[in-house]
Design a protein around this motif. Structure first.
Motif, PDB file in Angstrom:
ATOM      1  N   ALA A 150      -0.340  10.015   7.552  1.00  0.00           N
ATOM      2  CA  ALA A 150      -0.977   9.255   6.352  1.00  0.00           C
ATOM      3  C   ALA A 150      -1.900   8.300   6.722  1.00  0.00           C
ATOM      4  O   ALA A 150      -3.089   8.237   6.174  1.00  0.00           O
ATOM      5  CB  ALA A 150       0.170   8.436   5.583  1.00  0.00           C
ATOM      6  N   VAL A 151      -1.881   7.738   7.892  1.00  0.00           N
ATOM      7  CA  VAL A 151      -2.994   6.747   8.190  1.00  0.00           C
ATOM      8  C   VAL A 151      -4.077   7.538   8.641  1.00  0.00           C
ATOM      9  O   VAL A 151      -5.359   7.147   8.182  1.00  0.00           O
ATOM     10  CB  VAL A 151      -2.461   5.587   9.556  1.00  0.00           C
ATOM     11  N   LYS A 152      -4.133   8.811   9.422  1.00  0.00           N
ATOM     12  CA  LYS A 152      -5.301   9.269   9.640  1.00  0.00           C
ATOM     13  C   LYS A 152      -6.007   9.851   8.391  1.00  0.00           C
ATOM     14  O   LYS A 152      -7.089   9.996   8.324  1.00  0.00           O
ATOM     15  CB  LYS A 152      -4.980  10.464  10.519  1.00  0.00           C
ATOM     16  N   PHE A 153      -5.150  10.185   7.310  1.00  0.00           N
ATOM     17  CA  PHE A 153      -5.853  10.860   6.149  1.00  0.00           C
ATOM     18  C   PHE A 153      -6.734   9.651   5.465  1.00  0.00           C
ATOM     19  O   PHE A 153      -7.752   9.653   4.979  1.00  0.00           O
ATOM     20  CB  PHE A 153      -4.945  11.318   5.207  1.00  0.00           C
ATOM     21  N   MET A 154      -5.858   8.530   5.373  1.00  0.00           N
ATOM     22  CA  MET A 154      -6.572   7.441   4.590  1.00  0.00           C
ATOM     23  C   MET A 154      -7.962   6.847   5.349  1.00  0.00           C
ATOM     24  O   MET A 154      -8.613   6.697   4.753  1.00  0.00           O
ATOM     25  CB  MET A 154      -5.695   5.927   4.978  1.00  0.00           C
ATOM     26  N   GLU A 155      -7.937   7.029   6.691  1.00  0.00           N
ATOM     27  CA  GLU A 155      -9.299   6.577   7.577  1.00  0.00           C
ATOM     28  C   GLU A 155     -10.315   7.488   7.541  1.00  0.00           C
ATOM     29  O   GLU A 155     -11.473   7.294   7.278  1.00  0.00           O
ATOM     30  CB  GLU A 155      -8.730   6.353   9.028  1.00  0.00           C
ATOM     31  N   PRO A 208       0.878  -1.177  -0.134  1.00  0.00           N
ATOM     32  CA  PRO A 208      -0.087   0.014   0.066  1.00  0.00           C
ATOM     33  C   PRO A 208       0.831   1.266   0.004  1.00  0.00           C
ATOM     34  O   PRO A 208       1.879   1.191   0.381  1.00  0.00           O
ATOM     35  CB  PRO A 208      -0.807  -0.080   1.332  1.00  0.00           C
ATOM     36  N   PRO A 209       0.615   2.159  -0.716  1.00  0.00           N
ATOM     37  CA  PRO A 209       1.322   3.575  -0.737  1.00  0.00           C
ATOM     38  C   PRO A 209       0.966   4.241   0.316  1.00  0.00           C
ATOM     39  O   PRO A 209      -0.198   4.047   0.989  1.00  0.00           O
ATOM     40  CB  PRO A 209       0.697   4.122  -2.077  1.00  0.00           C
ATOM     41  N   VAL A 210       2.111   4.925   0.674  1.00  0.00           N
ATOM     42  CA  VAL A 210       1.715   5.881   1.942  1.00  0.00           C
ATOM     43  C   VAL A 210       1.267   7.274   1.448  1.00  0.00           C
ATOM     44  O   VAL A 210       2.128   8.013   0.847  1.00  0.00           O
ATOM     45  CB  VAL A 210       3.058   6.218   2.881  1.00  0.00           C
ATOM     46  N   GLU A 255      -8.067  -1.747   6.199  1.00  0.00           N
ATOM     47  CA  GLU A 255      -7.126  -2.700   6.513  1.00  0.00           C
ATOM     48  C   GLU A 255      -6.158  -3.161   5.201  1.00  0.00           C
ATOM     49  O   GLU A 255      -5.118  -3.336   5.175  1.00  0.00           O
ATOM     50  CB  GLU A 255      -7.595  -4.128   7.031  1.00  0.00           C
ATOM     51  N   LYS A 256      -6.808  -3.394   4.003  1.00  0.00           N
ATOM     52  CA  LYS A 256      -6.131  -3.549   2.862  1.00  0.00           C
ATOM     53  C   LYS A 256      -5.216  -2.609   2.437  1.00  0.00           C
ATOM     54  O   LYS A 256      -4.008  -2.862   1.804  1.00  0.00           O
ATOM     55  CB  LYS A 256      -7.271  -3.968   1.815  1.00  0.00           C
ATOM     56  N   VAL A 257      -5.312  -1.445   2.693  1.00  0.00           N
ATOM     57  CA  VAL A 257      -4.617  -0.234   2.179  1.00  0.00           C
ATOM     58  C   VAL A 257      -3.987   0.471   3.334  1.00  0.00           C
ATOM     59  O   VAL A 257      -3.217   1.396   2.976  1.00  0.00           O
ATOM     60  CB  VAL A 257      -5.614   0.874   1.516  1.00  0.00           C
ATOM     61  N   ARG A 258      -3.904   0.010   4.417  1.00  0.00           N
ATOM     62  CA  ARG A 258      -3.051   0.135   5.539  1.00  0.00           C
ATOM     63  C   ARG A 258      -1.656  -0.140   5.253  1.00  0.00           C
ATOM     64  O   ARG A 258      -1.440  -1.096   5.073  1.00  0.00           O
ATOM     65  CB  ARG A 258      -3.781  -0.366   6.863  1.00  0.00           C
TER      66      ARG A 258
END
Length: 572
Positions: free
Chosen positions: A328-333, A269-271, A343-346
């Motif tokens: 980055a994780v916060k943005f994705m969520e 997964p990209p960040v 979970e797939k893209v985490r």
């Protein structure tokens, strides 16, 4: 700072880290024929044509400097040579396989193609673009900027487009390079001669496909993002995208509305963080154009910020790296609500966060009903599609597609792989680089006299303007050209190449100073920066200031010098 002034170096050879868990980074090597075919050159199977004697080459094909590539580096190299004044337009010949200036920005025309480095930084220090409309630049703007840059120095007078350099052979008798250039319009390979060859093809130039077998079996439509099919309509089609690096991540939001269904095969997964692009105000743009030094000050300030924070962000264990990953994780969520897709893209590991991609619409596109994300192992390609296996159960599934698009990036593990380069005593460059490419300061290799690279092996980093690094390499090559001109005035033919021992020690140091420090050097960090053996082929550990100091002057203790009386090497 020169090599002999630094701390004692470690032994040779040494890998940057243990082998990586996934081996696809130097897969998909392309030959000269395959490379040319991407841009419409006929495949004639000719790797090294039979050159006639040097004296059979017409005078108009004998040059002081041949520059391979008319992208950013080729334009910078030519303009620096002309600014120095030791050669004229008539002494230079630029060859470009494409039909215009811009290099990677001429070649990559996929939907959404843009740069996520601030536009003011993505510019050359002595020719700053004052016409940027936004904080980030789109592909067309970058291409236009470098085209204008080339025309300012009248480079169109010494540029041959649709001309593919297929081979370079060093002539020890005459101390010149014989260069074979395939002319697209005639289909014939022309014989040129030059005292100096500057390889300005860059690193992000040769598409790779991964090592999943059977790609040639697929009967549907297929292409790589680097050679986008603008003539093909994806509407109503069943489409697969292989890979999810920067190019694929930019494409997906742009095409998601067209296919009946889009499947993305995502290994890592990209960040990503929000792009947060914005238009510059009319006052800012006016100041760039008319206020002396304003654009330079803006660019310098941005560069200093990159220098201050870029190394920290890339340093293993630094709090800033953790902060960027958390951001980055916060943005994705915030963009994806579905727990399974999250979970797939985490990101698999915080250590993958080298420099996050700045994207808009990517995660929302993945959440669309007509989009699927698969984190499965690719097994093979078939006539109808792709076979992949579940990572837990190993169960294989074949999925059928009308179109497969490869977003698998570029091969940076084997620089100049598509060009047959032969140096002293018939040494093949790719034979020398069998294990990994290496060059002193990323700009020259031992046993290959008067050949210089811009953006050669280990010439990249993420903490200041790349153009500034490449400019230092171009200025160093210009010093070598100057030396050649000045010695010729004294009746001496001159060539130089690095001492092998110095080259080895330098490259050992490049690896040693990154190992255990930067996140991409970790064995569990999956990145195209390293080849399959774990050897870093892409980045350097130096700051811009250190690199500048290394290349300010020629340290003759590091170089082998070849000199002969001009009369002895003259071409009749």
């Amino acid at each position: 700072m020169h090599l002999h002034e630094s701390e004692p170096l470690m032994g040779w050879p040494m890998a940057a880290s243990p082998p990586q868990p996934v081996k696809t980074f130097d897969a998909g090597i392309v030959s000269g024929d395959e490379y040319g075919a991407f841009t419409g050159f006929a495949q004639n199977g000719e790797t090294q044509p039979a050159f006639g004697p040097a004296n059979t080459v017409p005078l108009e094909r004998r040059k002081k400097v041949i520059i391979v590539g008319a992208g950013i580096n080729g334009i910078q190299q030519a303009s620096i040579l002309l600014r120095d004044g030791y050669v004229k337009l008539g002494d230079i010949q630029i060859f470009e396989a494409l039909s215009g200036y811009g290099g990677v920005w001429q070649k990559n025309r996929y939907p959404g193609c843009a740069c996520d480095v601030p536009a003011m930084i993505y510019t050359t220090s002595y020719h700053i673009n004052k016409e940027w409309t936004h904080f980030y630049a789109e592909r067309s703007q970058i291409e236009a900027y470098y085209t204008e840059f080339a025309h300012k120095y009248r480079l169109e007078e010494c540029t041959r487009f649709e001309s593919l350099v297929k081979c370079c052979t060093w002539d020890e008798e005459h101390m010149v390079w014989h260069v074979g250039v395939l002319n697209k319009s005639t289909g014939k390979t022309e014989h040129w001669i030059a005292d100096v060859v500057c390889q300005c093809v860059g690193s992000l130039d040769r598409p790779k496909w991964g090592n999943t077998p059977g790609r040639e079996n697929f009967k549907g439509v297929v292409w790589h993002t680097a050679h986008w099919r603008n003539d093909y309509d994806l509407s109503g089609k069943t489409v697969a995208i292989i890979g999810c690096g920067p190019s694929a991540a930019q494409v997906i939001p742009e095409v998601i509305d067209k296919p009946k269904h889009l499947t993305i095969y995502m290994r890592t997964p990209p960040v990503c963080i929000a792009r947060n692009d914005f238009a510059y105000s009319r006052l800012f743009r006016w100041a760039c154009r008319w206020v002396p030094c304003f654009a330079w000050l803006i660019r310098t300030r941005m560069n200093f910020r990159m220098m201050r924070f870029g190394r920290k962000m890339a340093t293993d264990g630094d709090p800033l790296n953790d902060q960027m990953t958390a951001m980055a994780v916060k943005f994705m969520e915030s963009e994806i609500s579905d727990p399974e897709l999250r979970e797939k893209v985490r990101p698999d590991s915080k250590y993958y966060c080298k420099r996050p991609l700045r994207l808009d619409g990517f995660y929302k596109a993945l959440a669309r009903p007509n989009c699927s994300v698969l984190r499965e192992n690719l097994v093979r390609y078939t006539e109808g599609g792709v076979v992949s296996s579940d990572k837990k159960t190993g169960m294989e599934t074949e999925r059928l597609y009308d179109v497969i698009i490869f977003g698998t990036g570029f091969n940076v593990a084997q620089f100049l792989e598509h060009e047959k380069v032969t140096g002293l005593k018939g040494l093949d460059l790719q034979v020398k680089w069998k294990d990994h490419p290496e060059a002193l300061y990323g700009l020259a290799s031992s046993q290959f006299p008067n050949m210089f690279y811009c953006f050669g092996p280990n010439s990249a980093h993420v903490w200041s303007s790349q153009q500034d690094n490449w400019e230092r390499q171009a200025r160093f090559a210009a010093k070598a050209v100057k030396e050649s001109v000045l010695r010729a005035r004294k009746g001496v033919k001159f060539a130089m190449h690095p001492k092998r021992a110095v080259e080895r020690r330098y490259n050992d140091e490049v690896q040693r100073q990154q190992a255990g420090k930067f996140v991409w050097a970790r064995p569990d960090c999956v990145t195209y920066y390293k080849n399959d053996a774990g050897w870093n082929t892409y980045t350097m550990p130096w700051t811009w200031w250190q690199f500048r100091q290394m290349l300010t002057n020629i340290n003759w203790k590091e170089w082998e010098v070849i000199e002969k009386p001009l009369k002895r090497v003259a071409i009749d």
